[in-house]
Write a protein that holds these residues in place. Structure first.
Motif, short mmCIF file in Angstrom:
data_model
loop_
_atom_site.label_atom_id
_atom_site.label_comp_id
_atom_site.label_asym_id
_atom_site.label_seq_id
_atom_site.Cartn_x
_atom_site.Cartn_y
_atom_site.Cartn_z
N SER A 78 0.83 -1.19 0.00
CA SER A 78 0.00 0.00 0.00
C SER A 78 0.88 1.26 0.00
N GLY A 79 0.61 2.16 -0.91
CA GLY A 79 1.35 3.42 -0.98
C GLY A 79 2.62 3.37 -1.80
N VAL A 80 2.93 2.21 -2.41
CA VAL A 80 4.15 2.06 -3.21
C VAL A 80 3.76 1.64 -4.63
N PHE A 81 4.37 2.26 -5.62
CA PHE A 81 4.08 1.90 -7.01
C PHE A 81 4.44 0.44 -7.25
N PRO A 82 3.55 -0.35 -7.87
CA PRO A 82 3.81 -1.78 -8.08
C PRO A 82 5.08 -2.04 -8.90
N ALA A 83 5.80 -3.08 -8.51
CA ALA A 83 7.03 -3.48 -9.21
C ALA A 83 6.67 -4.37 -10.39
N THR A 84 7.49 -4.31 -11.45
CA THR A 84 7.26 -5.18 -12.60
C THR A 84 8.40 -6.17 -12.82
N GLN A 85 9.63 -5.82 -12.50
CA GLN A 85 10.78 -6.69 -12.74
C GLN A 85 11.39 -7.24 -11.45
N TYR A 86 10.70 -7.05 -10.34
CA TYR A 86 11.15 -7.54 -9.04
C TYR A 86 9.97 -7.47 -8.09
N THR A 87 10.13 -7.91 -6.86
CA THR A 87 9.11 -7.81 -5.84
C THR A 87 9.60 -6.85 -4.76
N HIS A 88 8.73 -5.96 -4.31
CA HIS A 88 9.13 -4.99 -3.29
C HIS A 88 9.50 -5.66 -1.97
N VAL A 89 8.70 -6.61 -1.52
CA VAL A 89 8.90 -7.23 -0.21
C VAL A 89 8.80 -8.74 -0.35
N VAL A 90 9.81 -9.45 0.18
CA VAL A 90 9.77 -10.90 0.25
C VAL A 90 10.09 -11.28 1.69
N MET A 91 9.20 -12.07 2.29
CA MET A 91 9.38 -12.49 3.68
C MET A 91 9.43 -14.01 3.75
N GLY A 92 10.15 -14.53 4.71
CA GLY A 92 10.20 -15.97 4.89
C GLY A 92 10.80 -16.32 6.24
N THR A 93 10.65 -17.56 6.61
CA THR A 93 11.27 -18.04 7.84
C THR A 93 12.18 -19.20 7.48
N GLY A 94 13.26 -19.34 8.20
CA GLY A 94 14.19 -20.42 7.92
C GLY A 94 15.63 -19.98 8.13
N ARG A 95 16.53 -20.67 7.48
CA ARG A 95 17.97 -20.41 7.59
C ARG A 95 18.39 -19.39 6.54
N PHE A 96 19.03 -18.31 6.98
CA PHE A 96 19.47 -17.24 6.08
C PHE A 96 20.77 -17.65 5.38
N VAL A 97 20.84 -17.45 4.07
CA VAL A 97 22.03 -17.77 3.29
C VAL A 97 22.41 -16.54 2.46
N ALA A 98 23.65 -16.11 2.57
CA ALA A 98 24.18 -15.01 1.76
C ALA A 98 25.16 -15.59 0.75
N ILE A 99 24.94 -15.28 -0.52
CA ILE A 99 25.83 -15.76 -1.58
C ILE A 99 26.60 -14.57 -2.14
N ALA A 100 27.90 -14.66 -2.08
CA ALA A 100 28.78 -13.60 -2.55
C ALA A 100 28.51 -13.30 -4.02
N GLY A 101 28.84 -12.09 -4.43
CA GLY A 101 28.69 -11.71 -5.82
C GLY A 101 29.41 -12.69 -6.73
N GLN A 102 28.69 -13.16 -7.74
CA GLN A 102 29.25 -14.11 -8.69
C GLN A 102 29.60 -13.42 -9.99
N LEU A 103 30.71 -13.83 -10.56
CA LEU A 103 31.20 -13.32 -11.84
C LEU A 103 31.03 -14.41 -12.89
N ALA A 104 31.28 -14.06 -14.14
CA ALA A 104 31.13 -15.00 -15.25
C ALA A 104 32.38 -15.87 -15.40
N LEU A 105 32.67 -16.63 -14.35
CA LEU A 105 33.80 -17.55 -14.39
C LEU A 105 33.27 -18.97 -14.37
N ASP A 106 33.86 -19.84 -15.22
CA ASP A 106 33.45 -21.24 -15.19
C ASP A 106 34.15 -21.95 -14.04
#
Length: 130
Positions: A11-39
């Motif tokens: 409410s009060g925020v312009f709707p997103a088209t290429q992403y979601t404004h808010v994502v919520m969840g419960t569980g184990r948090f995982v952070a993945i470092a920035g990935q580059l185009a390396l095989d």
């Protein structure tokens, strides 16, 4: 697998088209470092080709998610670092082969003057809740 809630148009925020404004969840948090185009051998994939680099980056993110016991369904946030915003359509195309376009994560896109080396056109990091 985590259970995520997507709020595309708070409410009060312009709707997103290429992403979601808010994502919520419960569980184990995982952070993945920035990935580059390396095989897996550390060789650049797609020099000068943003579509090929985006595909490799998302493949690397997939491998990282699997290593953590997750999948792209668990991703709550992506951050795109690009040397040119013109690469975003190629990135979205690659993303949509891995992710459900109807349930996209929150996202930020940042244009940077350079990455770790000039041949890299993008770096993408992810946060997930497993």
């Amino acid at each position: 697998m985590s259970r995520l809630t997507h709020i595309n148009a708070p409410s009060g925020v312009f709707p997103a088209t290429q992403y979601t404004h808010v994502v919520m969840g419960t569980g184990r948090f995982v952070a993945i470092a920035g990935q580059l185009a390396l095989d897996k051998d550390g060789k650049l994939v797609g020099e000068g080709d943003p579509a090929a680099q985006a595909r490799q980056v998302f493949d690397n993110l997939w491998h990282c998610l699997v290593a953590a016991g997750g999948s792209f369904r668990d991703v709550v946030k992506l951050t795109y670092y690009v040397t040119d915003m013109a690469y975003m359509p190629d990135i979205r195309t690659a993303r949509d082969t891995y992710m459900d376009p109807e349930h996209l994560p929150a996202a930020s896109a940042v244009q940077v003057s350079a990455l770790v080396a000039p041949q890299f056109l993008m770096e993408i990091e992810a946060y997930a809740v497993l």
